[in-house]
Motif scaffolding. Structure first.
Motif, short mmCIF file in Angstrom:
data_model
loop_
_atom_site.label_atom_id
_atom_site.label_comp_id
_atom_site.label_asym_id
_atom_site.label_seq_id
_atom_site.Cartn_x
_atom_site.Cartn_y
_atom_site.Cartn_z
N TRP A 184 -10.56 -3.88 14.19
CA TRP A 184 -11.57 -3.90 13.14
C TRP A 184 -10.97 -4.27 11.80
CZ3 TRP A 184 -16.84 -3.30 13.30
CH2 TRP A 184 -17.38 -2.94 14.54
N VAL A 185 -9.78 -3.77 11.50
CA VAL A 185 -9.13 -4.10 10.24
C VAL A 185 -8.81 -5.59 10.18
CG1 VAL A 185 -7.18 -3.60 8.72
CG2 VAL A 185 -8.15 -1.78 10.12
N LEU A 220 0.05 -3.67 6.52
CA LEU A 220 0.70 -4.26 7.69
C LEU A 220 1.73 -3.33 8.33
CD1 LEU A 220 0.82 -6.71 9.54
CD2 LEU A 220 2.58 -7.67 8.04
N PRO A 221 2.62 -2.69 7.54
CA PRO A 221 3.57 -1.77 8.20
C PRO A 221 2.88 -0.68 9.01
CG PRO A 221 4.29 -2.22 5.95
CD PRO A 221 2.90 -2.78 6.08
N GLN A 222 1.82 -0.09 8.44
CA GLN A 222 1.12 0.98 9.15
C GLN A 222 0.35 0.43 10.36
OE1 GLN A 222 1.73 4.00 8.38
NE2 GLN A 222 0.38 5.01 9.85
N LEU A 223 -0.21 -0.77 10.24
CA LEU A 223 -0.90 -1.39 11.38
C LEU A 223 0.08 -1.66 12.52
CD1 LEU A 223 -3.19 -3.90 9.44
CD2 LEU A 223 -3.98 -1.97 10.83
N GLY A 277 -10.79 5.63 12.33
CA GLY A 277 -10.38 5.59 13.73
C GLY A 277 -10.90 4.39 14.49
N LEU A 278 -11.38 3.35 13.78
CA LEU A 278 -11.92 2.17 14.47
C LEU A 278 -10.84 1.32 15.12
CD1 LEU A 278 -14.69 1.07 11.92
CD2 LEU A 278 -15.01 2.12 14.16
N ALA A 297 -7.01 -13.70 13.34
CA ALA A 297 -7.74 -13.51 14.60
C ALA A 297 -6.76 -13.29 15.75
CB ALA A 297 -8.64 -14.70 14.87
N VAL A 298 -5.66 -14.04 15.77
CA VAL A 298 -4.65 -13.85 16.81
C VAL A 298 -4.02 -12.46 16.69
CG1 VAL A 298 -2.39 -14.64 17.63
CG2 VAL A 298 -4.16 -16.31 17.06
#
Length: 423
Positions: free
Chosen positions: A379-380, A246-249, A374-375, A303-304
């Motif tokens: 996607w994650v 989550l932090p990296q996202l 790189g998606l 999803a949100v």
């Protein structure tokens, strides 16, 4: 021994002290997971090791792989040798290894130490759940179990706050070393206060000599074990995948590091509220109704998050994702613990948790692979959303518990096994 023995044990034991000690043991489990995720940006920036996202994800998975083996081993061992011995052994192992993790000289050694620490972390949860369920009164088992398991999210919040406050001063090694505090705080308290409640110590009926795995070998039990393992797999994948990445996202979504770590705090705060409130509801209407509903919450929330909404909506979705991922995992643990009889409870928890830990191994690794490809974030998050659907479906089709007439318990079991609220 007569059927009054467990009740006598419960009266003589301060169940709230047991819940507190188990809560504290689980805090360090949560701290270890979230502090690793909180230090992922620092690990990626550590030039001496030059790690890629996929390599960082793999290192995170080593501890989770150890947790799988620890959970599988702890269930049968705790049913045979007792909850107290296993709880103390697991805490001593993981707290010692966390100190060694902090001193790891290279990535290979780090992975090895995290694997061994994972053996202790993986064993703690099944033992603590069985212990709390057995000292609690029947009408409060889900609630006290959830309060105890909320230690996982509290540890996560403490880890995220520690990273915000101390990462610049002590670095990732200093933050990892804080996990060793359990050795001089929780372990001595547990040594003094934890009672022995295992069937091996209290149950002298003829059935107690039968192997727990043999008791579980029938069509309904095997089906339930398999479905609970799937639900645990989904829950663990969400918990560990989201907390690791989550932090990296959030960084990839153009939030600064402070904001990214704040989202991790929200995720774990949502888990505390959702786990305790959901488990209290499960005490009233049954976990077989509540668990699928909270998996649905996770599906919608993730999803949100995948749609990259404004910051305010993302914050609310992150809270809901914590409720539906970590909070759901608390409910599923309680569901398993109250579904099976006392003499096989530890084994059932160990088997379903151990197999489910494959999700804990898979989540960080797949997250790292998707990010490295790189998606993009969508996607994650989409992958996590599909996993939440899988977990909810597994909970829906768990077979109803056998009636007492078709599977009569021994007096030992009758005194300590909760009747699941009617569906």
């Amino acid at each position: 021994m007569t059927s009054s023995a467990p009740d006598d044990t419960r009266r003589k034991t301060n169940r709230y002290m047991v819940v507190f000690i188990c809560f504290a043991a689980i805090v360090f489990d949560g701290y270890d997971l979230i502090i690793y995720g909180s230090t992922v940006p620092s690990l990626l920036a550590y030039k001496e090791w030059a790690l890629t996202p996929a390599e960082v994800g793999a290192l995170g998975s080593y501890a989770l792989l150890g947790m799988m083996f620890g959970a599988l081993a702890s269930g049968p061992l705790t049913d045979r040798f007792g909850r107290r011995k296993m709880l103390l052994g697991c805490m001593i192992l993981y707290s010692t290894m966390m100190l060694l993790v902090a001193a790891a000289p290279n990535p290979a050694t780090l992975g090895a130490f995290r694997f061994i620490a994972g053996l202790g972390f993986g064993g703690v949860a099944p033992v603590a759940i069985a212990l709390v369920v057995e000292v609690a009164r029947p009408h409060e088992r889900q609630r006290l179990n959830a309060i105890m398991l909320a230690g996982f999210s509290v540890g996560g919040v403490l880890a995220a706050l520690a990273a915000l406050a101390f990462l610049d001063d002590v670095g990732f090694r200093g933050l990892w070393a804080f996990g060793g505090i359990a050795l001089v705080t929780v372990v001595p308290l547990a040594w003094r206060s934890i009672p022995e409640t295992a069937p091996a110590a209290l149950d002298k009926t003829p059935k107690a000599d039968e192997s727990p795995m043999r008791q579980l070998v029938n069509g309904r039990a095997i089906a339930a074990l398999g479905l609970f393992a799937v639900a645990n797999f989904a829950g663990f994948l969400l918990v560990f995948g989201l907390n690791t990445w989550l932090p990296q996202l959030m960084r990839a979504a153009n939030y600064d590091l402070t904001s990214a770590l704040a989202f991790q705090v929200l995720l774990n705060l949502g888990a505390v509220v959702g786990g305790i409130s959901g488990s209290a509801l499960a005490d009233r209407i049954g976990a077989r109704r509540v668990a699928p509903a909270t998996f649905l919450v996770a599906t919608i929330a993730v999803a949100v998050m995948a749609s990259a909404p404004p910051a305010g909506v993302m914050a609310v979705a992150t809270l809901a994702a914590g409720l539906g991922s970590i909070g759901t995992q608390m409910i599923v643990f309680g569901y398993v613990a109250t579904y099976f009889e006392t003499s096989v409870r530890g084994t059932a928890l160990g088997v379903t948790t151990g197999i489910g830990r494959l999700g804990a191994v898979t989540g960080p690794a797949i997250g790292g692979i998707l990010l490295s490809s790189g998606l993009g974030n969508a996607w994650v998050f989409g992958f996590f959303c599909a996993i939440a659907i899988l977990g909810g479906a597994a909970c829906v089709i768990v077979p109803a518990r056998p009636t007492r007439r078709s599977n009569p318990p021994t007096p030992r079991m009758r005194s300590t096994t909760e009747t699941e609220p009617a569906t």
